[in-house]
Design a protein around this motif. Structure first.
Motif, PDB file in Angstrom:
ATOM      1  N   MET A 157       0.899  -1.339   0.141  1.00 25.96           N
ATOM      2  CA  MET A 157      -0.147   0.051  -0.063  1.00 25.96           C
ATOM      3  C   MET A 157       0.861   1.490  -0.021  1.00 25.96           C
ATOM      4  O   MET A 157       0.274   2.336  -0.108  1.00 25.96           O
ATOM      5  N   SER A 158       2.074   1.192   0.325  1.00 21.97           N
ATOM      6  CA  SER A 158       3.044   2.491   0.486  1.00 21.97           C
ATOM      7  C   SER A 158       2.925   3.549  -0.348  1.00 21.97           C
ATOM      8  O   SER A 158       2.904   4.803  -0.507  1.00 21.97           O
ATOM      9  N   ALA A 159       2.860   3.012  -1.909  1.00 27.09           N
ATOM     10  CA  ALA A 159       2.911   4.224  -3.022  1.00 27.09           C
ATOM     11  C   ALA A 159       1.709   4.672  -2.950  1.00 27.09           C
ATOM     12  O   ALA A 159       1.797   5.937  -3.702  1.00 27.09           O
ATOM     13  N   ARG A 160       0.635   4.255  -2.700  1.00 29.53           N
ATOM     14  CA  ARG A 160      -0.689   5.099  -2.737  1.00 29.53           C
ATOM     15  C   ARG A 160      -1.010   5.397  -1.293  1.00 29.53           C
ATOM     16  O   ARG A 160      -0.760   6.635  -0.583  1.00 29.53           O
ATOM     17  N   ASP A 161      -1.642   4.742  -0.407  1.00 39.05           N
ATOM     18  CA  ASP A 161      -2.108   4.876   1.052  1.00 39.05           C
ATOM     19  C   ASP A 161      -0.991   5.398   1.831  1.00 39.05           C
ATOM     20  O   ASP A 161      -1.380   6.232   2.768  1.00 39.05           O
ATOM     21  N   GLY A 162       0.192   4.794   1.776  1.00 42.13           N
ATOM     22  CA  GLY A 162       1.397   5.684   2.478  1.00 42.13           C
ATOM     23  C   GLY A 162       1.799   6.891   2.044  1.00 42.13           C
ATOM     24  O   GLY A 162       2.129   7.732   3.148  1.00 42.13           O
ATOM     25  N   LEU A 163       1.723   7.422   0.768  1.00 42.03           N
ATOM     26  CA  LEU A 163       2.212   8.617   0.405  1.00 42.03           C
ATOM     27  C   LEU A 163       1.213   9.638   0.146  1.00 42.03           C
ATOM     28  O   LEU A 163       1.511  10.978   0.406  1.00 42.03           O
ATOM     29  N   GLN A 164      -0.197   9.283   0.114  1.00 40.33           N
ATOM     30  CA  GLN A 164      -1.224  10.255  -0.028  1.00 40.33           C
ATOM     31  C   GLN A 164      -1.381  11.517   0.722  1.00 40.33           C
ATOM     32  O   GLN A 164      -1.571  12.575   0.606  1.00 40.33           O
ATOM     33  N   ASN A 165      -1.162  11.003   2.170  1.00 39.82           N
ATOM     34  CA  ASN A 165      -1.397  11.986   2.898  1.00 39.82           C
ATOM     35  C   ASN A 165       0.003  12.834   3.678  1.00 39.82           C
ATOM     36  O   ASN A 165      -0.012  13.317   4.660  1.00 39.82           O
ATOM     37  N   GLU A 166       1.282  12.514   3.027  1.00 39.35           N
ATOM     38  CA  GLU A 166       2.387  12.660   3.504  1.00 39.35           C
ATOM     39  C   GLU A 166       2.428  14.520   3.462  1.00 39.35           C
ATOM     40  O   GLU A 166       2.088  14.797   2.352  1.00 39.35           O
ATOM     41  N   PRO A 167       2.648  14.777   4.575  1.00 37.44           N
ATOM     42  CA  PRO A 167       2.581  16.291   4.543  1.00 37.44           C
ATOM     43  C   PRO A 167       3.749  16.942   3.913  1.00 37.44           C
ATOM     44  O   PRO A 167       4.710  16.353   3.625  1.00 37.44           O
ATOM     45  N   GLY A 168       3.754  18.409   3.551  1.00 38.04           N
ATOM     46  CA  GLY A 168       4.931  19.016   3.241  1.00 38.04           C
ATOM     47  C   GLY A 168       5.007  18.937   1.581  1.00 38.04           C
ATOM     48  O   GLY A 168       4.039  19.113   1.205  1.00 38.04           O
ATOM     49  N   ASP A 169       6.196  19.353   0.977  1.00 38.27           N
ATOM     50  CA  ASP A 169       6.398  19.319  -0.301  1.00 38.27           C
ATOM     51  C   ASP A 169       5.753  18.153  -0.980  1.00 38.27           C
ATOM     52  O   ASP A 169       5.780  17.054  -0.437  1.00 38.27           O
ATOM     53  N   PHE A 170       5.697  18.271  -2.347  1.00 44.73           N
ATOM     54  CA  PHE A 170       5.116  17.250  -3.183  1.00 44.73           C
ATOM     55  C   PHE A 170       6.236  16.383  -3.401  1.00 44.73           C
ATOM     56  O   PHE A 170       7.469  16.647  -3.515  1.00 44.73           O
ATOM     57  N   ILE A 171       5.978  14.840  -3.382  1.00 39.94           N
ATOM     58  CA  ILE A 171       6.918  14.148  -3.531  1.00 39.94           C
ATOM     59  C   ILE A 171       7.270  13.689  -5.137  1.00 39.94           C
ATOM     60  O   ILE A 171       6.131  13.625  -5.716  1.00 39.94           O
ATOM     61  N   ALA A 172       8.577  13.790  -5.536  1.00 42.50           N
ATOM     62  CA  ALA A 172       8.870  13.942  -6.912  1.00 42.50           C
ATOM     63  C   ALA A 172       8.256  12.559  -7.592  1.00 42.50           C
ATOM     64  O   ALA A 172       8.523  11.687  -7.151  1.00 42.50           O
ATOM     65  N   THR A 173       7.876  12.698  -8.607  1.00 43.42           N
ATOM     66  CA  THR A 173       7.442  11.635  -9.437  1.00 43.42           C
ATOM     67  C   THR A 173       8.508  10.284  -9.447  1.00 43.42           C
ATOM     68  O   THR A 173       8.241   9.250  -9.189  1.00 43.42           O
ATOM     69  N   PRO A 174       9.753  10.823  -9.901  1.00 41.73           N
ATOM     70  CA  PRO A 174      11.076   9.730 -10.057  1.00 41.73           C
ATOM     71  C   PRO A 174      11.036   9.052  -8.559  1.00 41.73           C
ATOM     72  O   PRO A 174      11.305   7.707  -8.645  1.00 41.73           O
ATOM     73  N   ILE A 175      10.777   9.560  -7.410  1.00 41.13           N
ATOM     74  CA  ILE A 175      10.744   8.933  -6.088  1.00 41.13           C
ATOM     75  C   ILE A 175       9.768   7.720  -6.100  1.00 41.13           C
ATOM     76  O   ILE A 175      10.262   6.624  -5.850  1.00 41.13           O
ATOM     77  N   LYS A 176       8.497   8.503  -6.452  1.00 43.56           N
ATOM     78  CA  LYS A 176       7.557   7.310  -6.500  1.00 43.56           C
ATOM     79  C   LYS A 176       7.615   6.152  -7.352  1.00 43.56           C
ATOM     80  O   LYS A 176       7.295   5.092  -6.952  1.00 43.56           O
ATOM     81  N   ILE A 177       8.361   6.268  -8.488  1.00 41.48           N
ATOM     82  CA  ILE A 177       8.361   5.181  -9.439  1.00 41.48           C
ATOM     83  C   ILE A 177       9.510   4.372  -8.799  1.00 41.48           C
ATOM     84  O   ILE A 177       9.469   3.113  -9.098  1.00 41.48           O
ATOM     85  N   GLU A 178      10.581   4.940  -8.203  1.00 36.70           N
ATOM     86  CA  GLU A 178      11.624   4.100  -7.773  1.00 36.70           C
ATOM     87  C   GLU A 178      11.183   3.306  -6.612  1.00 36.70           C
ATOM     88  O   GLU A 178      11.803   2.324  -6.594  1.00 36.70           O
ATOM     89  N   LEU A 179      10.331   3.836  -5.698  1.00 41.25           N
ATOM     90  CA  LEU A 179       9.700   3.206  -4.659  1.00 41.25           C
ATOM     91  C   LEU A 179       9.027   1.797  -5.204  1.00 41.25           C
ATOM     92  O   LEU A 179       9.263   0.884  -4.401  1.00 41.25           O
TER      93      LEU A 179
END
Length: 303
Positions: free
Chosen positions: A12-34
């Motif tokens: 679930m981390s790439a969706r449920d884990g990151l969707q409420n992450e506060p602060g700056d937008f998480i860069a697309t390449p980081i999500k893809i690498e995860l």
């Protein structure tokens, strides 16, 4: 009842884990690498994105780019959350392998979150499920608040069973039972599952337990005893609980995998690679790792 010989972990981390992450937008390449690191560790089902309004969930604004940028590999399913037809169209365009819809077992929760009744929420999913199936895409269903609600408190097992049964009858291939605020205990988990399996076969059910009160692994052990073969989890425990400030949300995939390995249950996942991935992503996010197993074992060098 004996434990299952194999369990499928749904990451679930790439969706449920990151969707409420506060602060700056998480860069697309980081999500893809995860996502690619998770697949490399052996996870075969990964929820990669959510096609919702960027106004409400800004971290998922790049859902199309994430799904389009993943290096696809045989045997790995990349899923997306699609709350409506527009979201489904986006997921189809991005070539999601499967999609998911979500409701809840609590009327109060559904009214507070999407301003409608449970029945109305399910009605909205009929065209989504029909269109997905016409396009050859499987649909997974989520039921939230299966062991408690932040607004109404107790949720009856029969209410959970009713919603799960309706999602299966509507065409979902599997229903994930979510302890959204993590208030469940092992006996409550068993009783809830017992009620649901009177209407839905256990091989069409998954456990999605949050760890807010530190009970998730114990609750998973309880439902494994009853024959659950699919578990939702999030590497490093990513994903906070919005109803309990500072509390953990998703159970850490590393902790679940350690439990399963201790029970002799096969998953096909490399625990050390998973631990390394958890440390890598938490470093990117500048946050603490929420996995007890990861903290105990530590990362290998060369994350």
């Amino acid at each position: 009842m004996s434990f299952p010989s194999t369990v499928r972990l749904f990451e679930m981390s790439a969706r449920d884990g990151l969707q409420n992450e506060p602060g700056d937008f998480i860069a697309t390449p980081i999500k893809i690498e995860l996502i690619e690191r998770l697949a490399d560790a052996g996870l075969t089902h990964i929820e990669a994105a959510s096609f919702v309004s960027p106004k409400w969930v800004p971290q998922m604004a790049d859902a199309h780019d994430v799904l389009s940028g993943i290096q696809r590999r045989p045997g790995v399913t990349f899923a997306a959350l699609t709350p409506n037809l527009k979201g489904l169209e986006g997921a189809i365009a991005a070539k999601a392998d499967e999609v998911a819809v979500f409701s809840a077992a609590s009327e109060a929760f559904t009214q507070k979150n999407i301003n409608c009744s449970i029945a109305e929420s399910l009605e909205r999913f009929i065209p989504v499920i029909e269109t997905a199936r016409q396009n050859g895409i499987r649909v997974r269903g989520y039921v939230s608040t299966v062991m408690g609600c932040p607004y109404q408190g107790e949720v009856s097992p029969s209410a959970v069973a009713k919603v799960a049964q309706q999602l299966i009858e509507m065409g979902c291939y599997e229903v994930s039972l979510g302890d959204t605020i993590g208030v469940g205990t092992p006996l409550k988990a068993k009783r809830m599952l017992e009620a649901v399996t009177q209407h839905v076969p256990i091989d069409k059910l998954a456990a999605h337990f949050h760890d807010t009160y530190g009970q998730a692994v114990a609750n998973l052990y309880a439902v494994l005893e009853e024959g659950i073969q699919v578990i939702d989890a999030s590497v490093a425990g990513l994903g906070g609980c919005p109803y309990a400030k500072g509390a953990s949300g998703n159970v850490a995939t590393e902790d679940v995998l350690y439990l399963l390995e201790g029970l002799g249950i096969e998953t096909g996942i490399d625990l050390q690679k998973l631990i390394n991935t958890g440390f890598w992503i938490t470093q990117q996010l500048k946050r603490n790792n929420g996995s007890k197993v990861a903290l105990a074992k530590g990362a290998c060098h060369g994350l």
